[in-house]
Write a protein that holds these residues in place. Sequence first.
Motif, PDB file in Angstrom:
ATOM      1  N   LEU A  45     -36.266 -56.263 -25.064  1.00 14.65           N
ATOM      2  CA  LEU A  45     -36.853 -54.890 -25.011  1.00 14.65           C
ATOM      3  C   LEU A  45     -35.767 -53.691 -25.467  1.00 14.65           C
ATOM      4  O   LEU A  45     -34.744 -53.825 -24.697  1.00 14.65           O
ATOM      5  CB  LEU A  45     -37.317 -54.610 -23.771  1.00 14.65           C
ATOM      6  N   ASP A  46     -36.185 -52.852 -26.274  1.00 13.09           N
ATOM      7  CA  ASP A  46     -35.074 -51.752 -26.580  1.00 13.09           C
ATOM      8  C   ASP A  46     -35.544 -50.973 -25.341  1.00 13.09           C
ATOM      9  O   ASP A  46     -36.548 -50.735 -24.884  1.00 13.09           O
ATOM     10  CB  ASP A  46     -35.521 -51.228 -27.751  1.00 13.09           C
ATOM     11  N   TRP A  47     -34.556 -50.288 -24.709  1.00 13.28           N
ATOM     12  CA  TRP A  47     -34.605 -49.218 -23.828  1.00 13.28           C
ATOM     13  C   TRP A  47     -35.450 -47.967 -24.080  1.00 13.28           C
ATOM     14  O   TRP A  47     -36.152 -47.614 -23.657  1.00 13.28           O
ATOM     15  CB  TRP A  47     -33.098 -48.600 -23.499  1.00 13.28           C
ATOM     16  N   ALA A  48     -35.468 -47.506 -25.457  1.00 17.11           N
ATOM     17  CA  ALA A  48     -36.175 -46.444 -25.953  1.00 17.11           C
ATOM     18  C   ALA A  48     -37.210 -47.238 -27.020  1.00 17.11           C
ATOM     19  O   ALA A  48     -36.778 -47.564 -28.084  1.00 17.11           O
ATOM     20  CB  ALA A  48     -35.361 -45.395 -26.565  1.00 17.11           C
ATOM     21  N   LEU A  49     -38.402 -46.848 -26.632  1.00 14.37           N
ATOM     22  CA  LEU A  49     -39.717 -47.129 -27.784  1.00 14.37           C
ATOM     23  C   LEU A  49     -40.242 -46.012 -28.246  1.00 14.37           C
ATOM     24  O   LEU A  49     -40.262 -45.034 -27.456  1.00 14.37           O
ATOM     25  CB  LEU A  49     -40.152 -48.392 -26.998  1.00 14.37           C
ATOM     26  N   LEU A  76     -29.858 -52.038 -23.374  1.00 15.03           N
ATOM     27  CA  LEU A  76     -29.518 -50.494 -23.042  1.00 15.03           C
ATOM     28  C   LEU A  76     -29.152 -49.788 -23.886  1.00 15.03           C
ATOM     29  O   LEU A  76     -28.415 -50.359 -25.052  1.00 15.03           O
ATOM     30  CB  LEU A  76     -28.730 -50.713 -21.933  1.00 15.03           C
ATOM     31  N   ARG A  77     -29.293 -48.356 -23.905  1.00 18.69           N
ATOM     32  CA  ARG A  77     -28.787 -47.591 -25.059  1.00 18.69           C
ATOM     33  C   ARG A  77     -27.633 -46.982 -24.446  1.00 18.69           C
ATOM     34  O   ARG A  77     -26.734 -46.843 -25.759  1.00 18.69           O
ATOM     35  CB  ARG A  77     -29.702 -46.212 -24.970  1.00 18.69           C
ATOM     36  N   ASP A  78     -27.225 -46.985 -23.579  1.00 15.85           N
ATOM     37  CA  ASP A  78     -25.657 -46.642 -22.885  1.00 15.85           C
ATOM     38  C   ASP A  78     -25.288 -47.668 -22.034  1.00 15.85           C
ATOM     39  O   ASP A  78     -26.189 -48.430 -21.361  1.00 15.85           O
ATOM     40  CB  ASP A  78     -25.634 -45.244 -22.462  1.00 15.85           C
ATOM     41  N   GLN A  83     -29.373 -47.017 -15.948  1.00  7.15           N
ATOM     42  CA  GLN A  83     -30.120 -47.668 -16.933  1.00  7.15           C
ATOM     43  C   GLN A  83     -30.457 -49.106 -16.455  1.00  7.15           C
ATOM     44  O   GLN A  83     -31.586 -49.859 -16.522  1.00  7.15           O
ATOM     45  CB  GLN A  83     -29.829 -47.674 -18.234  1.00  7.15           C
ATOM     46  N   ALA A  84     -29.497 -49.897 -16.026  1.00  9.37           N
ATOM     47  CA  ALA A  84     -29.343 -51.181 -15.706  1.00  9.37           C
ATOM     48  C   ALA A  84     -30.093 -51.383 -14.456  1.00  9.37           C
ATOM     49  O   ALA A  84     -31.086 -52.399 -14.176  1.00  9.37           O
ATOM     50  CB  ALA A  84     -27.928 -51.982 -15.505  1.00  9.37           C
ATOM     51  N   ASN A  93     -34.904 -59.216 -16.326  1.00 12.21           N
ATOM     52  CA  ASN A  93     -33.968 -60.305 -15.914  1.00 12.21           C
ATOM     53  C   ASN A  93     -32.452 -60.333 -16.157  1.00 12.21           C
ATOM     54  O   ASN A  93     -31.453 -60.605 -15.280  1.00 12.21           O
ATOM     55  CB  ASN A  93     -34.296 -61.818 -16.391  1.00 12.21           C
ATOM     56  N   ASP A  94     -32.031 -59.735 -17.144  1.00 12.12           N
ATOM     57  CA  ASP A  94     -30.971 -59.239 -17.867  1.00 12.12           C
ATOM     58  C   ASP A  94     -30.868 -58.115 -18.402  1.00 12.12           C
ATOM     59  O   ASP A  94     -31.713 -57.526 -19.010  1.00 12.12           O
ATOM     60  CB  ASP A  94     -30.205 -60.422 -18.600  1.00 12.12           C
ATOM     61  N   VAL A  95     -29.499 -57.449 -18.473  1.00  8.53           N
ATOM     62  CA  VAL A  95     -29.382 -56.313 -19.238  1.00  8.53           C
ATOM     63  C   VAL A  95     -28.043 -56.203 -20.175  1.00  8.53           C
ATOM     64  O   VAL A  95     -27.079 -56.669 -19.542  1.00  8.53           O
ATOM     65  CB  VAL A  95     -29.228 -54.932 -18.236  1.00  8.53           C
ATOM     66  N   ILE A  96     -28.152 -55.973 -21.141  1.00  4.22           N
ATOM     67  CA  ILE A  96     -27.039 -55.886 -22.061  1.00  4.22           C
ATOM     68  C   ILE A  96     -27.024 -54.850 -22.797  1.00  4.22           C
ATOM     69  O   ILE A  96     -28.154 -54.053 -23.284  1.00  4.22           O
ATOM     70  CB  ILE A  96     -26.937 -57.172 -22.948  1.00  4.22           C
ATOM     71  N   LEU A  97     -25.871 -54.331 -23.423  1.00  9.54           N
ATOM     72  CA  LEU A  97     -25.633 -53.169 -24.347  1.00  9.54           C
ATOM     73  C   LEU A  97     -26.294 -53.440 -25.824  1.00  9.54           C
ATOM     74  O   LEU A  97     -25.791 -54.405 -26.469  1.00  9.54           O
ATOM     75  CB  LEU A  97     -24.322 -52.615 -24.544  1.00  9.54           C
ATOM     76  N   GLY A  98     -27.210 -52.769 -26.117  1.00  9.62           N
ATOM     77  CA  GLY A  98     -27.950 -52.866 -27.255  1.00  9.62           C
ATOM     78  C   GLY A  98     -26.971 -52.429 -28.589  1.00  9.62           C
ATOM     79  O   GLY A  98     -26.046 -51.602 -28.387  1.00  9.62           O
TER      80      GLY A  98
END
Length: 221
Positions: A45-49, A76-78, A83-84, A93-98
């Motif tokens: 999922l992108d942070w901003a949709l 994440l955007r930043d 945000q995380a 489940n997980d967060v990574i920088l997009g």
Amino acid sequence: MQIVDLLVTSPPSFAAAEAAPEGVELRIGRLDRVVPGDGPLWVALDWALEGESGVERCRALRADPRYARAHIVMLLRDDSVDQARQSLAAGANDVILGPLSPESLHRLLDETLPRQVRTEIGSRLQHGPLLVDTDAIQARWNGELLQLPLNEFRLLHFLGRNANRVMTRSELISGLGKDHHPVDERTVDVWVARLRRALKRAGAQDVIRTVRPLGYVLDLD
């Protein structure tokens, strides 16, 4: 060959084969355009949709039975702790920088899939009223099926293997294979809260005990 479906909110700039670990066939499709299959399901999922936030979409997916057990990765955007935290609280489940890259996706798949579907095949953990079946990826309490996303399933399995023993937050992070990610230890509190709610819905009351300031223990007879 293990087939994994990855549904995305924006098409990646790489081919699925570039990110697939050995022994995995990765199929990439657009979220809301592809019907989930029977195998492991991942969502990026992108942070901003458009028209909504990724956090809102994440909550909606967790409320949808088709995606309740999907492994959701928030892009994440930043590089933001806030945000995380919001993403994990919403059910990611997980967060990574997009944006999503083949290297980051390969690493996540390689670290997580063995715990989801490729290890302890046929293993059943039975402890009092708790049954955890790592073959079927199902858990039951007194025969009642627990509705658990994969992250909380893995957390319950790890706690069950260490029943009646206090586990620190850092041990739980390591046990879920997330010690290579910048996970705030307080994020564990979010995971435990979601697991507690699932257990209570199945009739288990107060079986996960908080031991301040150390961590948590799964109390089983």
